[in-house]
Design a protein around this motif. Structure first.
Motif, PDB file in Angstrom:
ATOM      1  N   VAL A  80       0.836  -1.200   0.000  1.00 55.16           N
ATOM      2  CA  VAL A  80       0.000   0.000   0.000  1.00 55.16           C
ATOM      3  C   VAL A  80       0.872   1.251   0.000  1.00 55.16           C
ATOM      4  N   PHE A  81       1.933   1.236   0.821  1.00 58.99           N
ATOM      5  CA  PHE A  81       2.829   2.398   0.864  1.00 58.99           C
ATOM      6  C   PHE A  81       3.503   2.621  -0.484  1.00 58.99           C
ATOM      7  N   LEU A  82       4.012   1.574  -1.098  1.00 58.50           N
ATOM      8  CA  LEU A  82       4.712   1.727  -2.374  1.00 58.50           C
ATOM      9  C   LEU A  82       3.801   2.316  -3.443  1.00 58.50           C
ATOM     10  N   ASP A  83       2.579   1.837  -3.478  1.00 57.44           N
ATOM     11  CA  ASP A  83       1.643   2.377  -4.464  1.00 57.44           C
ATOM     12  C   ASP A  83       1.288   3.827  -4.163  1.00 57.44           C
ATOM     13  N   SER A  84       1.109   4.139  -2.879  1.00 54.91           N
ATOM     14  CA  SER A  84       0.753   5.510  -2.499  1.00 54.91           C
ATOM     15  C   SER A  84       1.892   6.474  -2.795  1.00 54.91           C
ATOM     16  N   ALA A  85       3.132   6.020  -2.594  1.00 57.07           N
ATOM     17  CA  ALA A  85       4.294   6.892  -2.790  1.00 57.07           C
ATOM     18  C   ALA A  85       4.463   7.315  -4.236  1.00 57.07           C
ATOM     19  N   GLU A  86       3.919   6.539  -5.158  1.00 53.37           N
ATOM     20  CA  GLU A  86       4.064   6.890  -6.562  1.00 53.37           C
ATOM     21  C   GLU A  86       3.287   8.150  -6.927  1.00 53.37           C
ATOM     22  N   MET A  87       2.422   8.603  -6.027  1.00 54.96           N
ATOM     23  CA  MET A  87       1.712   9.859  -6.262  1.00 54.96           C
ATOM     24  C   MET A  87       2.588  11.064  -5.933  1.00 54.96           C
ATOM     25  N   LEU A  88       3.700  10.832  -5.238  1.00 58.99           N
ATOM     26  CA  LEU A  88       4.576  11.927  -4.811  1.00 58.99           C
ATOM     27  C   LEU A  88       5.630  12.223  -5.871  1.00 58.99           C
ATOM     28  N   PRO A  89       6.124  13.454  -5.927  1.00 60.75           N
ATOM     29  CA  PRO A  89       7.253  13.738  -6.824  1.00 60.75           C
ATOM     30  C   PRO A  89       8.478  12.931  -6.401  1.00 60.75           C
ATOM     31  N   GLU A  90       9.317  12.598  -7.342  1.00 62.36           N
ATOM     32  CA  GLU A  90      10.441  11.712  -7.056  1.00 62.36           C
ATOM     33  C   GLU A  90      11.391  12.281  -6.010  1.00 62.36           C
ATOM     34  N   GLU A  91      11.514  13.607  -5.926  1.00 61.86           N
ATOM     35  CA  GLU A  91      12.439  14.170  -4.954  1.00 61.86           C
ATOM     36  C   GLU A  91      11.996  13.915  -3.515  1.00 61.86           C
ATOM     37  N   ARG A  92      10.730  13.555  -3.311  1.00 63.24           N
ATOM     38  CA  ARG A  92      10.248  13.252  -1.965  1.00 63.24           C
ATOM     39  C   ARG A  92      10.361  11.770  -1.642  1.00 63.24           C
ATOM     40  N   ARG A  93      10.706  10.965  -2.601  1.00 63.36           N
ATOM     41  CA  ARG A  93      10.789   9.519  -2.378  1.00 63.36           C
ATOM     42  C   ARG A  93      12.170   9.174  -1.823  1.00 63.36           C
ATOM     43  N   VAL A  94      12.274   9.312  -0.524  1.00 60.79           N
ATOM     44  CA  VAL A  94      13.541   9.108   0.181  1.00 60.79           C
ATOM     45  C   VAL A  94      13.370   7.976   1.196  1.00 60.79           C
ATOM     46  N   ALA A  95      14.252   6.984   1.134  1.00 58.94           N
ATOM     47  CA  ALA A  95      14.213   5.843   2.047  1.00 58.94           C
ATOM     48  C   ALA A  95      15.533   5.735   2.802  1.00 58.94           C
ATOM     49  N   VAL A  96      15.435   5.446   4.077  1.00 60.41           N
ATOM     50  CA  VAL A  96      16.622   5.320   4.931  1.00 60.41           C
ATOM     51  C   VAL A  96      16.561   3.989   5.672  1.00 60.41           C
ATOM     52  N   PHE A  97      17.649   3.239   5.622  1.00 61.58           N
ATOM     53  CA  PHE A  97      17.762   1.970   6.331  1.00 61.58           C
ATOM     54  C   PHE A  97      18.866   2.044   7.375  1.00 61.58           C
ATOM     55  N   ASP A  98      18.569   1.597   8.586  1.00 63.14           N
ATOM     56  CA  ASP A  98      19.628   1.271   9.521  1.00 63.14           C
ATOM     57  C   ASP A  98      20.393   0.073   8.949  1.00 63.14           C
ATOM     58  N   VAL A  99      21.605  -0.166   9.439  1.00 66.23           N
ATOM     59  CA  VAL A  99      22.418  -1.259   8.891  1.00 66.23           C
ATOM     60  C   VAL A  99      22.481  -2.448   9.850  1.00 66.23           C
ATOM     61  N   ASP A 100      23.076  -2.265  11.019  1.00 60.17           N
ATOM     62  CA  ASP A 100      23.240  -3.382  11.955  1.00 60.17           C
ATOM     63  C   ASP A 100      21.895  -3.892  12.443  1.00 60.17           C
ATOM     64  N   GLY A 101      21.629  -5.175  12.211  1.00 57.01           N
ATOM     65  CA  GLY A 101      20.388  -5.770  12.659  1.00 57.01           C
ATOM     66  C   GLY A 101      19.201  -5.463  11.776  1.00 57.01           C
ATOM     67  N   THR A 102      19.398  -4.624  10.753  1.00 56.23           N
ATOM     68  CA  THR A 102      18.326  -4.281   9.816  1.00 56.23           C
ATOM     69  C   THR A 102      18.647  -4.771   8.412  1.00 56.23           C
ATOM     70  N   LEU A 103      19.897  -4.634   8.003  1.00 49.15           N
ATOM     71  CA  LEU A 103      20.311  -5.099   6.674  1.00 49.15           C
ATOM     72  C   LEU A 103      21.261  -6.287   6.739  1.00 49.15           C
ATOM     73  N   TRP A 104      21.970  -6.425   7.856  1.00 47.59           N
ATOM     74  CA  TRP A 104      22.825  -7.607   8.032  1.00 47.59           C
ATOM     75  C   TRP A 104      22.832  -8.009   9.506  1.00 47.59           C
ATOM     76  N   CYS A 105      23.343  -9.193   9.740  1.00 48.36           N
ATOM     77  CA  CYS A 105      23.320  -9.771  11.081  1.00 48.36           C
ATOM     78  C   CYS A 105      24.279  -9.019  12.009  1.00 48.36           C
ATOM     79  N   GLU A 106      23.814  -8.728  13.225  1.00 53.33           N
ATOM     80  CA  GLU A 106      24.635  -8.008  14.188  1.00 53.33           C
ATOM     81  C   GLU A 106      25.016  -8.872  15.401  1.00 53.33           C
ATOM     82  N   ARG A 107      24.697 -10.142  15.372  1.00 51.66           N
ATOM     83  CA  ARG A 107      25.046 -11.032  16.470  1.00 51.66           C
ATOM     84  C   ARG A 107      26.045 -12.076  16.000  1.00 51.66           C
ATOM     85  N   PRO A 108      26.956 -12.565  16.858  1.00 50.94           N
ATOM     86  CA  PRO A 108      27.142 -12.167  18.255  1.00 50.94           C
ATOM     87  C   PRO A 108      27.698 -10.755  18.419  1.00 50.94           C
ATOM     88  N   HIS A 109      28.339 -10.208  17.368  1.00 50.76           N
ATOM     89  CA  HIS A 109      28.796  -8.820  17.366  1.00 50.76           C
ATOM     90  C   HIS A 109      28.630  -8.281  15.953  1.00 50.76           C
TER      91      HIS A 109
END
Length: 291
Positions: A20-49
């Protein structure tokens, strides 16, 4: 609803919210389509360290060969023994400053070469796979889908900006300038007759968590995200800031609840009604990338 390519995401409320979000975002101008990801524990494994800590410990052990007396320094001894009580007593910031000394005096290129070598020669300590295979496949699919919708994708990390930048393009398709995180200090040196930048032990600004992360996103990226993904208490204020954006927005909080395929632990972030929770156990058919 347009076709969404998220093969590792199970059907259900979480996937529906993303679509639903992806479809809704297409109504916005491209300059507002900004995504931010944390890295540790969000994009790769952070355990045991997390990977940066594994790298720093390896660098410290390597330094001990020529300077065994370093093992007696309280900050280094606490890290080598992973004495959480001692680290808390000494202060996490002081411990990080001490670890920064391991690379003080290196040029950015020399530091990058060390990180590249380490990534190519080491494996995750538990799973015994290359670090590239500790990335989360569903998140990589989500990044690809965001890009297909003409989003600008950035990384906001609490670990060293320079460390993540070494692999940001290869691992996540994000160019180095798209990484906002903790930064080390530099000094301009003319000792060899030509100007060069050398790393110092100092850090720039506050640790990149909480409100500091939001500030770094605005200073580094210049635009407010309408999508954010995180996994722990340090990401809460970024998620809060993103969810409060006018118009379509999505704040994802990843729950590590899959002890069989990854790890089960509490990231410390209390869920809020305006956030979308992602259960690693229930929402992901596959956890890790193949390569």
């Amino acid at each position: 609803m347009s076709q969404v390519k998220l093969p590792s995401w199970q059907p259900g409320a979480t996937r529906d919210a993303i679509e639903v979000f992806l479809d809704s975002a297409e109504m916005l101008p491209e300059e507002r389509r900004v995504a931010v990801f944390d890295v540790d524990g969000t994009l790769w494994c952070e355990r045991p360290h997390n990977p940066q800590l594994e790298f720093l410990v390896a660098e410290l052990r390597g330094a001990l060969g020529g300077r065994p007396e370093l093992a007696e320094r309280p900050e280094y001894r606490a890290v080598l023994e992973w004495d959480r009580a001692a680290i808390a007593r000494l202060g996490a910031v002081n411990v990080m400053l001490a670890l920064n000394e391991l690379h003080a005096g290196l040029t950015p290129e020399e530091f990058e070469a060390r990180v590249v070598t380490w990534f190519g020669a080491t494996f995750h300590p538990d799973k015994r796979v290359p670090w590239s295979q500790t990335r989360y496949r569903p998140m990589l699919e989500l990044i690809a889908e965001l890009r297909a919708r003409h989003f600008s994708v950035y990384l906001a990390t609490g670990i060293g900006t320079e460390f993540v930048r070494v692999v940001s393009q290869r691992f996540f398709g994000v160019p180095p300038e798209g990484v906002a995180g903790a930064q080390v200090g530099y000094e301009l040196d003319h000792g060899l007759g030509l100007p060069r930048m050398l790393r110092t032990r100092e850090t720039v600004g506050d640790p990149n968590e909480g409100a500091a992360t939001v500030g770094n996103i605005i200073r580094s990226l210049g635009r407010r995200p309408i999508f954010a993904a995180g996994s722990n208490a340090g990401d809460a204020q970024v998620l809060e800031y993103t969810a409060a954006t006018e118009g379509p927005s999505l704040a994802l909080l990843l729950r590590h609840d899959d002890a069989e395929r990854e790890y089960a632990y509490d990231g410390g972030a209390a869920a809020r009604p305006e956030w979308t929770l992602v259960s690693m156990k229930d929402d992901w058919s596959t956890v890790f990338a193949d390569a």
